[in-house]
Enzyme design. Structure first.
Site, short mmCIF file in Angstrom:
data_model
loop_
_atom_site.label_atom_id
_atom_site.label_comp_id
_atom_site.label_asym_id
_atom_site.label_seq_id
_atom_site.Cartn_x
_atom_site.Cartn_y
_atom_site.Cartn_z
N SER A 119 0.83 -1.20 0.00
CA SER A 119 0.00 0.00 0.00
C SER A 119 0.87 1.26 0.00
O SER A 119 1.67 1.47 -0.90
CB SER A 119 -0.97 -0.04 1.18
N ASP A 247 -9.58 -5.32 -4.95
CA ASP A 247 -9.04 -4.34 -4.01
C ASP A 247 -9.95 -3.11 -3.96
O ASP A 247 -10.10 -2.39 -4.94
CB ASP A 247 -7.63 -3.93 -4.45
N HIS A 276 -7.45 -5.70 -0.56
CA HIS A 276 -6.23 -4.96 -0.19
C HIS A 276 -5.39 -5.75 0.82
O HIS A 276 -4.17 -5.66 0.81
CB HIS A 276 -6.63 -3.61 0.39
#
Length: 296
Positions: A119, A247, A276
């Site tokens: 991320s 995601d 995610h």
């Protein structure tokens, strides 16, 4: 253990698998092999894990033992405002946090490392390469990375509308636990049948809530508003891009697929049922892909 960054902030880090540290509790024997038959510690390459926004080194609990048991040195650290690190009032911009990563690599004098970022951690690695080059880096893995640029602008028409970004930040400011709870299931894409227990969801929520509220706000800004498009085509080391098709936080059509297309020679892996939080929900598949990439 702690190191001091470019502005005096103290950041916590963990360093497993090098000589004299991190051997206890993993079945290390005098013959240099572990009880499970894997290579002994302290002789492999170094992997540096860069965590997501709101999460700390603890997010890598499915990766660190896996790679330690295969002979790799594993280093991870808590971003400023996160985990056990200091909580300063500033320094949360992407340039600053990329410089924090640079100081860690210099502090430990790490070379030929594999950088693995999830991320915002992936975005920080990308900016590190722009600002500091690749002289210490052998390869990079972007896992569900917030790249290349998520906010809609005139020259980025497929990004997220500014109004949607502002509304999300407003909900975060109004009720941070609720903001996290509202997207907790989507984080792991549990609606697609992923085997993620309610306990793991709650555990991840608790980790996220442990980050400083101010740091959380600033991390969201860095993840959503930073443009990495100019730097990605200049990356010269091998790159693995891993993303989940489901995601919710970093939609794959805006992030993973575009990133893979922009980085010369990138290897791309897309998991059809992953959200995610694929570092946990799809950890076996992710670890296998990372291991193949590192060995390749």
């Amino acid at each position: 253990m702690f190191f001091e960054t470019h502005d005096g902030t103290r950041l916590f880090y963990e360093d497993y698998g090098h000589e004299g540290y991190g051997h206890e509790g993993y079945g290390h024997e005098d013959n240099g092999r572990e009880d499970n038959g894997h290579e002994g510690h302290g002789h492999g390459e170094t992997l540096v894990f860069v965590a997501s926004a709101m999460l700390s080194t603890d997010m890598w609990e499915y990766q660190l033992p896996f790679f330690l048991e295969r002979g790799y040195r594993c280093v991870a650290f808590d971003r400023r405002g996160h985990g056990r690190s200091d909580r300063p009032s500033d320094g949360y911009g992407i340039d600053s946090t990329a410089d924090d990563l640079a100081v860690l690599l210099e502090h430990l004098d790490l070379r030929d490392v594999t950088l693995i970022g999830h991320s915002l951690g992936g975005a920080e690695i990308a900016r590190y390469l722009v600002r500091h080059g690749a002289r210490r880096v052998a390869r990079v893995a972007f896992v569900a990375a917030m790249l290349p640029f998520l906010t809609r602008t005139d020259d980025n028409p497929h990004g997220l509308p500014a109004e949607a970004v502002a509304a999300s930040v407003a909900r975060l400011r109004a009720d941070r636990p609720r903001w996290l709870a509202d997207q907790a299931q989507a984080f792991f894409a549990t609606h697609l049948g992923n085997d993620v227990s309610p306990a793991l969801v709650a555990h991840t929520m608790a980790q996220c809530l442990a980050a400083a509220p101010w740091a959380t706000l600033q991390a969201q800004r860095a993840a959503l508003e930073t443009d990495h498009r100019a730097g990605l085509p200049e990356i010269t080391v091998p790159v693995l891009v891993v993303h989940g098709a489901a995601d919710f936080s970093a939609p794959v059509e805006l992030t993973g697929r575009r990133t893979a297309a922009m980085v010369p020679g990138a290897t791309y892996r897309e998991y059809p049922t992953a959200g995610h939080g694929l570092y946990a929900s799809h950890h076996a598949e992710l670890n296998a892909d990372l291991l193949a990439f590192i060995k390749g």
